[in-house]
Design an enzyme around this catalytic site. Structure first.
Site, PDB file in Angstrom:
ATOM      1  CE  LYS A 112      44.342  53.781  33.750  1.00  0.00           C
ATOM      2  NZ  LYS A 112      44.580  53.313  35.130  1.00  0.00           N
TER       3      LYS A 112
HETATM    4  C1  PLP Z   1      45.444  52.611  35.822  1.00  0.00           C
HETATM    5  C2  PLP Z   1      45.359  52.458  37.297  1.00  0.00           C
HETATM    6  C3  PLP Z   1      46.490  52.105  38.079  1.00  0.00           C
HETATM    7  C4  PLP Z   1      47.843  51.780  37.468  1.00  0.00           C
HETATM    8  O1  PLP Z   1      48.464  52.902  36.916  1.00  0.00           O
HETATM    9  P1  PLP Z   1      49.701  52.711  35.890  1.00  0.00           P
HETATM   10  O2  PLP Z   1      49.972  54.074  35.365  1.00  0.00           O
HETATM   11  O3  PLP Z   1      49.211  51.768  34.830  1.00  0.00           O
HETATM   12  O4  PLP Z   1      50.830  52.144  36.650  1.00  0.00           O
HETATM   13  C5  PLP Z   1      46.344  52.037  39.452  1.00  0.00           C
HETATM   14  N1  PLP Z   1      45.154  52.257  40.039  1.00  0.00           N
HETATM   15  C6  PLP Z   1      44.054  52.566  39.317  1.00  0.00           C
HETATM   16  C7  PLP Z   1      42.766  52.767  40.038  1.00  0.00           C
HETATM   17  C8  PLP Z   1      44.113  52.695  37.938  1.00  0.00           C
HETATM   18  O5  PLP Z   1      43.003  53.012  37.235  1.00  0.00           O
END
Ligand code: PLP
Length: 464
Positions: A112
């Site tokens: 993120k």
């Molecule tokens: C948010 C997240 C995901 C999923 O990503 P999306 O964009 O929602 O598909 C996968 N792994 C981690 C560690 C995340 O924080």
């Protein structure tokens, strides 16, 4: 560049307007009116650029009319200066032809940060230009809240209020949020579940006088700028494997479909992407869709990979819009019916088109632990549960002669219990977080009551 809604009933907007608005007023998601297309010479010119410069040039056509290239370069430099790895998003070879694209070297150890760090700078820039302030309110079960807090801490124009379900986040995740001391950050532990937190945020947005009073805003995963900021690392990886001359495939552990959508956007811009492999845990609505053109909502079950514990993938609507030939009326009708019935099947030709590029693999918790163990045993690689699911999907979808890069989305130290169970190893937190467990926490605990939360937020804003 102008942005249109997937549901066709909102007026077109600029990049900056979409940034602040998030969702379109007709309930749809913003999409670029057309895809910028880079010819081979332009891809080649990006080879070897430092990550922030590459990112600025990839994002520039999406921000055209709102931000110029020098501004974007400056903001990208600031956004990625706090990363622990010189390459920002390094590629690590796991086994022959299979690579981990590590996206967890930012301040909160999850992918993120790749988008949120830039979003923080973009908000400050646009709000300063307009001389406005906003209050970002969000609900989190873990990663999104801490990434938002880190990205916006210290901002003079943005206040951040994050609700987490009391006692239901991991201690690392909670402390990453509650030990941030900046005056513009406020944490609320709600007496309830994650769904209660989300409902509370929705209720605040639905209360129009309150929404205007505190100038509510959001940075959830449907924000177009987050998608745009996730495209550059796919470009970087593809160039490293010989694009634009040679193709590459990606695997992505998927929840809200935002990360994998960015890889798909890169292919729309002319990057030779062969396959996109989606990994899911037992909350497998997407992998079921890919295997049988049946998207049906079921309850969410907790798993070892909580950031992928989703009921519906909100960003899927953007792919749907494209699969339907950008027919916004058909897209709106499909989404309305889906909300009403809990089922979606799309025209067979559109589904077949999706299956030409996308493939899916589902792992339950036992299979996830087995994959983590295998990665450690055979490659000495410590993967967190999300990254392990991505790597398993990548191994399953690999073709000879086409390199496969699997997004590694969280640092193993963020999920120490699962890593220990699978491998016997205790991954260490990076130095910057080594004192996390001794820092002082600060948050308020509130009942699941709209008025209590609203008056607490008013008091927080008044004291800033
Ligand atoms: C948010 C997240 C995901 C999923 O990503 P999306 O964009 O929602 O598909 C996968 N792994 C981690 C560690 C995340 O924080």
């Amino acid at each position: 560049m102008r942005y249109i809604s997937t549901r066709g009933d909102a007026r077109p907007r600029s990049f900056s307007d979409c940034l602040l608005a998030g969702l379109a007023e007709d309930g749809g998601l913003y999409m670029p009116e057309s895809w910028p297309h880079f010819p081979a010479t332009e891809w080649r010119a990006l080879r070897g650029l430092p990550y922030p410069e590459l990112a600025a040039r990839v994002i520039a056509p999406f921000a055209a009319g709102s931000l110029d290239l020098p501004t974007l370069e400056r903001l990208c430099h600031e956004a990625y200066a706090g990363f622990d790895h010189a390459a920002i998003a390094p590629l690590v070879e796991i086994e022959n032809g299979l690579f981990a694209l590590e996206l967890f070297h930012g301040p909160t150890l999850a992918f993120k940060d790749m988008a949120m760090q830039l979003l923080g700078r973009l908000f400050d820039h646009v709000l300063t230009e307009r001389d406005e302030t906003v209050t970002i309110v969000g609900a989190t079960s873990g990663d999104t809240g801490s990434a938002a807090i880190e990205a916006f801490r210290g901002s003079a124009r943005v206040s951040v209020v994050i609700l987490h379900p009391q006692g239901r986040t991991s201690e690392v995740q909670r402390r990453q949020m509650t030990t941030v001391r900046d005056a513009n950050i406020h944490n609320i532990a709600l007496d309830g579940t994650f769904d209660d937190c989300q409902d509370m945020v929705k209720a605040m947005f639905a209360d129009l006088p309150f929404r205007d009073e505190v100038r509510l805003s959001a940075v959830n995963s449907i924000n177009w700028a987050r998608i745009a900021a996730q495209i550059p690392y796919y470009v970087r990886a593809a160039l490293a494997f010989g694009a634009p001359e040679n193709p590459v495939s990606f695997a992505v552990p998927t929840g809200n479909f935002g990360n994998v959508l960015a890889a798909w956007a890169a292919s729309r811009m002319g990057l030779p992407v062969r396959r996109l492999c989606i990994g899911s845990n037992r909350n497998d609505i997407l992998t079921r869709f890919l295997s049988s053109n049946d998207m049906s909502i079921r309850g969410v079950e907790p798993s070892l990979s909580p950031s992928m514990d989703i009921q519906v993938s909100s960003n899927f609507e953007r792919l749907l819009f494209e699969l339907l030939g950008r027919d916004s009326a058909a897209c709106a009708a499909t989404m309305t019916a889906f909300r009403k019935t809990g089922h979606m099947a799309i025209p067979p030709a559109a589904w077949e088109k999706a299956c030409e590029t996308f493939a899916g693999l589902r792992l339950d918790d036992d299979e996830t632990l087995a994959e983590m163990q295998r990665l450690f045993r055979e490659s000495r690689y410590l993967a967190d549960p999300h990254s392990a699911i991505g790597l398993a999907a990548g191994r399953a979808g690999r073709e000879t002669g086409v390199p496969m890069a699997a997004a590694a989305t969280a640092h193993p130290a963020k999920f120490p219990d699962a890593v220990r169970e699978a491998t016997g190893m205790s991954p260490a937190l990076p130095p910057r977080l080594s004192d996390l467990f001794t820092r002082e926490e600060r948050y308020v605990t509130l009942p699941n009551d709209l008025h209590a939360v609203q008056s607490d937020i008013r008091a927080f804003l008044a004291a800033r």
